[in-house]
Design a protein around this motif. Structure first.
Motif, PDB file in Angstrom:
ATOM      1  N   ALA A  69       0.841  -1.206   0.000  1.00 34.45           N
ATOM      2  CA  ALA A  69       0.000   0.000   0.000  1.00 34.45           C
ATOM      3  C   ALA A  69       0.874   1.254   0.000  1.00 34.45           C
ATOM      4  O   ALA A  69       0.596   2.220  -0.715  1.00 34.45           O
ATOM      5  CB  ALA A  69      -0.927  -0.015   1.219  1.00 34.45           C
ATOM      6  N   GLN A  70       1.962   1.217   0.768  1.00 33.36           N
ATOM      7  CA  GLN A  70       2.864   2.388   0.789  1.00 33.36           C
ATOM      8  C   GLN A  70       3.526   2.585  -0.570  1.00 33.36           C
ATOM      9  O   GLN A  70       3.670   3.715  -1.046  1.00 33.36           O
ATOM     10  CB  GLN A  70       3.932   2.214   1.872  1.00 33.36           C
ATOM     11  N   LEU A  71       3.929   1.479  -1.191  1.00 31.04           N
ATOM     12  CA  LEU A  71       4.570   1.582  -2.515  1.00 31.04           C
ATOM     13  C   LEU A  71       3.595   2.175  -3.536  1.00 31.04           C
ATOM     14  O   LEU A  71       3.973   3.016  -4.352  1.00 31.04           O
ATOM     15  CB  LEU A  71       5.048   0.199  -2.978  1.00 31.04           C
ATOM     16  N   ILE A  72       2.335   1.729  -3.477  1.00 31.32           N
ATOM     17  CA  ILE A  72       1.332   2.229  -4.427  1.00 31.32           C
ATOM     18  C   ILE A  72       1.081   3.725  -4.193  1.00 31.32           C
ATOM     19  O   ILE A  72       1.012   4.507  -5.139  1.00 31.32           O
ATOM     20  CB  ILE A  72       0.034   1.397  -4.316  1.00 31.32           C
ATOM     21  N   GLU A  73       0.999   4.122  -2.930  1.00 29.81           N
ATOM     22  CA  GLU A  73       0.790   5.557  -2.668  1.00 29.81           C
ATOM     23  C   GLU A  73       1.981   6.378  -3.137  1.00 29.81           C
ATOM     24  O   GLU A  73       1.828   7.439  -3.739  1.00 29.81           O
ATOM     25  CB  GLU A  73       0.529   5.805  -1.178  1.00 29.81           C
ATOM     26  N   GLU A  74       3.198   5.868  -2.878  1.00 29.55           N
ATOM     27  CA  GLU A  74       4.386   6.642  -3.235  1.00 29.55           C
ATOM     28  C   GLU A  74       4.605   6.717  -4.740  1.00 29.55           C
ATOM     29  O   GLU A  74       4.935   7.761  -5.281  1.00 29.55           O
ATOM     30  CB  GLU A  74       5.630   6.019  -2.594  1.00 29.55           C
ATOM     31  N   LEU A  75       4.469   5.582  -5.400  1.00 25.45           N
ATOM     32  CA  LEU A  75       4.837   5.546  -6.830  1.00 25.45           C
ATOM     33  C   LEU A  75       3.663   5.899  -7.728  1.00 25.45           C
ATOM     34  O   LEU A  75       3.854   6.502  -8.786  1.00 25.45           O
ATOM     35  CB  LEU A  75       5.393   4.167  -7.211  1.00 25.45           C
ATOM     36  N   LEU A 172       3.708  -3.730  -9.396  1.00 26.65           N
ATOM     37  CA  LEU A 172       2.353  -3.217  -9.625  1.00 26.65           C
ATOM     38  C   LEU A 172       2.321  -1.696  -9.442  1.00 26.65           C
ATOM     39  O   LEU A 172       1.722  -0.970 -10.251  1.00 26.65           O
ATOM     40  CB  LEU A 172       1.379  -3.905  -8.650  1.00 26.65           C
ATOM     41  N   ALA A 173       3.001  -1.219  -8.410  1.00 23.44           N
ATOM     42  CA  ALA A 173       3.024   0.226  -8.128  1.00 23.44           C
ATOM     43  C   ALA A 173       3.724   0.983  -9.259  1.00 23.44           C
ATOM     44  O   ALA A 173       3.274   2.055  -9.683  1.00 23.44           O
ATOM     45  CB  ALA A 173       3.726   0.476  -6.796  1.00 23.44           C
ATOM     46  N   LEU A 174       4.814   0.403  -9.746  1.00 21.38           N
ATOM     47  CA  LEU A 174       5.550   1.032 -10.847  1.00 21.38           C
ATOM     48  C   LEU A 174       4.689   1.066 -12.110  1.00 21.38           C
ATOM     49  O   LEU A 174       4.601   2.089 -12.799  1.00 21.38           O
ATOM     50  CB  LEU A 174       6.849   0.242 -11.084  1.00 21.38           C
ATOM     51  N   HIS A 175       4.035  -0.047 -12.382  1.00 14.25           N
ATOM     52  CA  HIS A 175       3.158  -0.143 -13.553  1.00 14.25           C
ATOM     53  C   HIS A 175       2.047   0.915 -13.477  1.00 14.25           C
ATOM     54  O   HIS A 175       1.822   1.671 -14.421  1.00 14.25           O
ATOM     55  CB  HIS A 175       2.576  -1.555 -13.619  1.00 14.25           C
ATOM     56  N   LEU A 176       1.370   0.987 -12.335  1.00 15.16           N
ATOM     57  CA  LEU A 176       0.278   1.965 -12.175  1.00 15.16           C
ATOM     58  C   LEU A 176       0.843   3.386 -12.199  1.00 15.16           C
ATOM     59  O   LEU A 176       0.245   4.295 -12.782  1.00 15.16           O
ATOM     60  CB  LEU A 176      -0.468   1.719 -10.856  1.00 15.16           C
ATOM     61  N   GLY A 177       2.004   3.560 -11.590  1.00 15.84           N
ATOM     62  CA  GLY A 177       2.629   4.885 -11.555  1.00 15.84           C
ATOM     63  C   GLY A 177       2.954   5.391 -12.955  1.00 15.84           C
ATOM     64  O   GLY A 177       2.678   6.544 -13.290  1.00 15.84           O
ATOM     65  N   ARG A 180       0.164   6.666 -14.789  1.00 13.09           N
ATOM     66  CA  ARG A 180      -0.325   7.932 -14.225  1.00 13.09           C
ATOM     67  C   ARG A 180       0.823   8.932 -14.218  1.00 13.09           C
ATOM     68  O   ARG A 180       1.324   9.270 -15.292  1.00 13.09           O
ATOM     69  CB  ARG A 180      -0.953   7.656 -12.865  1.00 13.09           C
ATOM     70  N   ASP A 181       1.275   9.397 -13.051  1.00 13.36           N
ATOM     71  CA  ASP A 181       2.185  10.548 -13.047  1.00 13.36           C
ATOM     72  C   ASP A 181       3.643  10.258 -12.721  1.00 13.36           C
ATOM     73  O   ASP A 181       4.418  11.185 -12.544  1.00 13.36           O
ATOM     74  CB  ASP A 181       1.653  11.604 -12.069  1.00 13.36           C
ATOM     75  N   LEU A 182       4.029   9.017 -12.604  1.00 18.61           N
ATOM     76  CA  LEU A 182       5.437   8.742 -12.284  1.00 18.61           C
ATOM     77  C   LEU A 182       6.293   9.041 -13.520  1.00 18.61           C
ATOM     78  O   LEU A 182       5.993   8.568 -14.619  1.00 18.61           O
ATOM     79  CB  LEU A 182       5.604   7.275 -11.857  1.00 18.61           C
ATOM     80  N   SER A 183       7.370   9.820 -13.331  1.00 15.84           N
ATOM     81  CA  SER A 183       8.193  10.243 -14.473  1.00 15.84           C
ATOM     82  C   SER A 183       9.041   9.092 -15.008  1.00 15.84           C
ATOM     83  O   SER A 183       9.279   8.104 -14.308  1.00 15.84           O
ATOM     84  CB  SER A 183       9.111  11.389 -14.055  1.00 15.84           C
TER      85      SER A 183
END
Ligand code: F6R
Length: 361
Positions: A69-75, A172-177, A180-183
């Protein structure tokens, strides 16, 4: 076959560099600085529509979900939290169509998780699985997901699957990021960090002899405290669970910030504290907690990126990207629990009262 190890737990701890390598293999896309997760069944448009992520699991899988959950929020900057599946199930939760639910399970058969998945499906929610055992009940009943690829885990307590589950959440967090807005730059940075993990895990495993010596001391304790902050807190929870499961030493885990709200009353020379102290923006705050404990003559074992002056002992672990540090900080504590249990002569692969998969309510 234990392949030369005395226990499955030791074998499985040792397999982690290969297991992490396996969960990354074939998934990284350097061209777009992202990862491909073939079984997700969530296209980019759907992924952008997700407003919230709710992660459900039990025991160690729940702890992996807390880090997830923290990884998803951060990334990915999507609000996310984790909850024990059974608690979720019994509190008549509000099931929201814009929330993506993620069920986490090594075995894929844990009844409380399966029942939560079935209830969510019945109410029309979209549920993904982060599961180790291919074709298991939870893998079959979810709409898609990420296989953890830890390989078979025989020891009742989970080690390599925990690590691989957290890495799966990072993917998963990287993929979703990246949808969305992850550079691109941050995507590259995280990918490089993920690729360093197997080597860094090997470095930690190479310090086993030192950890074994520490364990001989802590095996005398009748109770231990584990503390961490934000990324370090789920690491503390998991390390505390591992210690109690196999050594039967009583252990508590608290956010470091909660110490002064009660548990500080327990601190004394007979209660050792294991503190997670990463080199991040909370370092000074964590050091202050160590001082509070030292002032009450509590013994301290720090898991940190540099020697901690206030600690009696520091296990120094290699630094990765801040978001990924939690993955490495738990590994020496698997070995600490292992050698503590070994020193006490416990039946490590089959702890009393526990079963590998809990298929009853
Ligand atoms: C801890 C442990 C248990 C399991 C829990 C969930 O070492 O093994 O806490 O993590 O029973 O099991 P799975 O992940 O199979 O759903």
């Amino acid at each position: 076959d234990m392949g030369g190890h005395d226990t499955y737990m030791h074998k499985e701890i040792s397999e982690q560099p290969d297991a992490v390598d396996r969960v990354l293999r074939g998934r990284i896309d350097d061209r777009f600085s992202t990862v491909h997760l073939g079984g997700l069944n969530l296209d980019a448009r759907e992924a952008r529509g997700v407003r919230r992520i709710k992660i459900l699991g039990c025991g160690t899988s729940y702890h992996a979900g807390l880090i997830g959950a923290q990884l998803i929020e951060e990334l990915a900057r999507i609000p996310a939290d984790a909850e024990p599946a059974s608690e979720f199930r019994y509190r008549n939760p509000v099931v929201d169509p814009d929330t993506l639910y993620v069920a986490v399970s090594q075995s894929g058969e844990t009844y409380d998780v399966l029942a939560a998945v079935q209830e969510l499906k019945r109410k029309g929610a979209r549920v993904l699985g982060v599961v180790n055992v291919v074709g298991s009940a939870i893998a079959r009943e979810t709409d898609g997901g990420v296989y953890v690829h830890a390989g078979p885990e025989v020891c009742v307590v989970s080690t390599k699957c925990f690590t691989n589950t957290v890495v799966s959440f990072a993917l998963l967090a990287l993929h979703l990021g990246r949808i969305r807005d992850l550079s691109v730059a941050d995507g590259k940075r995280i990918i490089a960090g993920l690729r360093r993990l197997p080597e860094q895990i090997s470095e930690i495993l190479a310090t086993e002899g030192d950890i074994e010596k520490l364990a001989a001391q802590y095996a005398q304790a009748s109770s231990m405290m584990f503390i961490g902050r934000v990324r370090g807190y789920p690491v503390a929870l998991e390390a505390s669970l591992k210690l109690k499961e196999i050594s039967y030493i009583h252990a508590e885990a608290y956010p470091a910030s909660e110490l002064k709200h009660g548990p500080l009353a327990l601190i004394e020379p007979a209660l050792p504290t294991v503190a997670i102290v990463p080199d991040d923006d909370l370092l000074e705050k964590n050091r202050a907690a160590l001082e509070e404990i030292k002032a009450r003559s509590g013994p301290i074992l720090a898991v940190a990126h540099q020697e901690q002056e206030k600690a009696d002992h520091t296990i120094v672990v290699p630094k990765n990207e801040t978001e990924l540090d939690a993955i490495l900080m738990g590994i020496p504590l698997q070995l600490l629990a292992y050698h503590t249990a070994l020193a006490l002569g416990r039946d490590i692969d089959k702890p009393r009262n526990l079963a590998k998969s809990v298929t009853v309510e």
